[in-house]
Design a protein around this motif. Structure first.
Motif, mmCIF file in Angstrom:
data_model
loop_
_atom_site.group_PDB
_atom_site.id
_atom_site.type_symbol
_atom_site.label_atom_id
_atom_site.label_comp_id
_atom_site.label_asym_id
_atom_site.label_seq_id
_atom_site.Cartn_x
_atom_site.Cartn_y
_atom_site.Cartn_z
ATOM 1 N N UNK A 1 6.473 2.379 -0.311
ATOM 2 C CA UNK A 1 6.624 3.452 0.676
ATOM 3 C C UNK A 1 7.605 4.503 0.193
ATOM 4 N N UNK B 1 8.687 -0.464 14.955
ATOM 5 C CA UNK B 1 8.073 0.829 14.642
ATOM 6 C C UNK B 1 8.010 1.694 15.900
ATOM 7 N N UNK C 1 7.661 -0.483 7.829
ATOM 8 C CA UNK C 1 6.735 -0.194 6.734
ATOM 9 C C UNK C 1 5.704 -1.312 6.622
ATOM 10 N N UNK C 2 4.432 -0.980 6.450
ATOM 11 C CA UNK C 2 3.428 -2.041 6.299
ATOM 12 C C UNK C 2 3.684 -2.864 5.042
ATOM 13 N N UNK C 3 3.414 -4.153 5.149
ATOM 14 C CA UNK C 3 3.532 -5.011 3.975
ATOM 15 C C UNK C 3 2.368 -4.732 3.022
ATOM 16 N N UNK C 4 2.639 -4.971 1.728
ATOM 17 C CA UNK C 4 1.582 -4.761 0.729
ATOM 18 C C UNK C 4 1.618 -5.916 -0.251
ATOM 19 N N UNK C 5 0.445 -6.317 -0.708
ATOM 20 C CA UNK C 5 0.388 -7.378 -1.708
ATOM 21 C C UNK C 5 0.773 -6.810 -3.066
ATOM 22 N N UNK C 6 1.802 -7.372 -3.682
ATOM 23 C CA UNK C 6 2.100 -6.929 -5.042
ATOM 24 C C UNK C 6 1.076 -7.510 -6.003
ATOM 25 N N UNK C 7 0.940 -6.937 -7.197
ATOM 26 C CA UNK C 7 0.022 -7.507 -8.185
ATOM 27 C C UNK C 7 0.411 -8.959 -8.485
ATOM 28 N N UNK D 1 7.113 -6.326 14.082
ATOM 29 C CA UNK D 1 7.046 -5.081 13.315
ATOM 30 C C UNK D 1 6.653 -3.904 14.210
ATOM 31 N N UNK E 1 13.892 6.971 3.892
ATOM 32 C CA UNK E 1 12.712 6.835 3.032
ATOM 33 C C UNK E 1 12.669 7.825 1.887
ATOM 34 N N UNK F 1 7.625 -5.320 -1.581
ATOM 35 C CA UNK F 1 6.762 -4.396 -2.315
ATOM 36 C C UNK F 1 6.317 -3.247 -1.415
ATOM 37 N N UNK F 2 6.021 -3.563 -0.151
ATOM 38 C CA UNK F 2 5.615 -2.519 0.786
ATOM 39 C C UNK F 2 6.690 -1.463 0.951
ATOM 40 N N UNK G 1 10.208 -15.775 -3.034
ATOM 41 C CA UNK G 1 9.361 -14.658 -3.423
ATOM 42 C C UNK G 1 8.114 -14.605 -2.557
ATOM 43 N N UNK H 1 6.824 -2.095 -8.451
ATOM 44 C CA UNK H 1 6.912 -3.416 -9.096
ATOM 45 C C UNK H 1 8.246 -3.585 -9.798
ATOM 46 N N UNK I 1 5.816 -9.412 -0.097
ATOM 47 C CA UNK I 1 4.920 -8.406 0.483
ATOM 48 C C UNK I 1 5.725 -7.329 1.206
ATOM 49 N N UNK I 2 6.744 -7.782 1.905
ATOM 50 C CA UNK I 2 7.570 -6.795 2.597
ATOM 51 C C UNK I 2 8.376 -5.962 1.595
#
Lengths: 237, 170
Positions: free
Chosen positions: B18, B106, A53-59, B102, B125, B13-14, B5, B27, B10-11
């Motif tokens: 997803x 994938x 899964x792509x990483x995403x920046x959290x708020x 990654x 998922x 939250x991603x 953290x 969040x 980032x991983x």
């Protein structure tokens, strides 16, 4: 549940795709049968799906919320008694400032391993001062990096090529000044695919102004007040 | 904790996003994960290796629970027991995550046949049980069980994970 049924369910179990009742049956079987090592492997493979899964920046506000929640829980938690070192590696990583404590008697002969500090282009910053620095080191098959940021007073140590330790031992980190060793933390072991161990330590609240070197020794799991074994490596500051 | 953290958020939250497709819900899952980690730290094995795969397992577990709850479905798994989660498979996952990037992971997923990849993705998922997958895909339950297992085995081969038996013999 018999072994054949458990084997059939191995994939679903590894993916967490079992209803609670069936999951519990499989767990019960696994607790008394050691013929299903493959299930742990498949579970590991399933867990690696997270990396697809792509990483995403959290708020940005999320970090503050989490730290505030932890801070609030920490301030209401019972205070730990004064003991040599936390018995929990995660708390060593981020639970408390690692305060060096005094040890009785003189330091036993401080064995200094022969270290070759590799100066790579851009690898050593501020080599003479005590501001931010990056130091790479090598001692035989052990190689690694020290990164220190003065603003955060944080030291990050990464060492490769370490040996596996018994469950009752740990990699303890020291600062050395005028022949005196002060414990500052531990490296967390991480098994590598080549059979060695990577040790990573993140130590906050550290003032290295007067420190002469950083060393790592093998000590009992909860640490020692002073080094009891020769350093695996020592890096001059 | 901040450094943990910063390294993993980032991983985490991603993955949560997803699964849930919803920022605020993701969040919440990330927040609950790190709080669980903080609260349960004392129960973890002090000699356990890297934290990454374990944290992602926690995120996944909480996200799937949230997803199923949102859909009005029963919780798929038993409540989180960090020791149980930790015991499971972190070593293998750690080795995979350390040795492969990654894209490689994938690619390994995309390389398995669609009939195996689809149920794996539905399970991981979308949080479906093997029974629910069989219903959605209109397949016999035994076929779904078999495809989930075969797909993971193919990925294991692609990852180059040594079989436990081979490790014991070496």
């Amino acid at each position: 549940m018999i072994c054949e049924e458990v084997e059939e369910l191995a994939g679903a179990y590894a993916l967490g795709a079992l209803p609670p009742s069936v999951f519990a049956e499989v767990e019960r079987h696994l607790s008394s049968c050691d013929k299903h090592d493959e299930i742990a492997e498949l579970s590991g493979v399933a867990a690696a799906l997270a990396a697809t899964v792509p990483e995403m920046d959290p708020p940005p506000a999320l970090k503050a919320r989490i730290m505030e929640a932890i801070g609030s829980e920490r301030s209401t938690a019972p205070q730990a008694t004064d003991r040599p070192a936390s018995d929990n590696w995660l708390r060593r990583l981020f639970g408390r400032r690692l305060v060096p404590y005094a040890f009785a008697g003189a330091l036993a002969a401080a064995v200094v391993a022969v270290i070759v500090i590799i100066a790579l282009p851009g690898g050593n910053t501020d080599p003479t001062g005590k501001g931010d620095f990056v130091k790479e080191f090598e001692n035989g098959r052990i190689t690694g990096t020290l990164v220190y940021t003065e603003e955060d007073r944080a030291l990050v140590i990464s060492a490769f090529g370490l040996d596996h330790l018994p469950v009752d031992e740990s990699f303890q980190v020291w600062t050395l000044t005028d022949g005196q060793a002060t414990p500052i933390g531990f490296l967390e072991p991480s098994p590598q695919i080549d059979g060695t161990v990577e040790g990573v330590g993140v130590i906050e609240g550290l003032d290295l102004t007067s420190g002469e070197s950083i060393a790592v020794t093998v000590e009992p799991l909860r640490g020692s007040p002073q080094p009891t074994t020769p350093p695996l490596f020592e890096v001059q500051l | 904790m901040e450094l943990i953290y910063d390294r993993l958020s980032r991983q985490a939250f991603g993955l949560a996003f997803r699964i849930l497709g919803d920022g605020p819900a993701a969040e919440d899952v990330v927040q609950e994960t790190f709080l669980t980690l903080w609260r349960q730290a004392h129960r973890l094995d002090p000699n356990r290796g890297r934290l990454g795969s374990f944290v992602m397992t926690l995120v996944h577990h909480k996200a799937i629970d949230a997803l199923r709850s949102r859909r009005g479905m029963d919780t798929r798994q038993v409540p989180i027991d960090v020791e149980l989660l930790e015991k499971g498979s972190s070593d293998v996952a750690d080795r995979i995550l350390q040795s492969l990037d990654r894209d490689a992971i994938r690619n390994a997923l995309n390389a398995i046949p669609k009939e195996q990849r689809q149920p794996i993705e539905m399970a991981y998922f979308e949080g479906l049980t093997h029974v629910e997958i069989a219903e959605v895909l209109k397949l016999p339950l035994g076929t779904v069980k078999s495809r989930l297992r075969l797909g993971l085995e193919k990925m294991r081969t692609a990852f180059g994970v040594e079989r436990v038996d081979d490790l014991r013999r070496s």
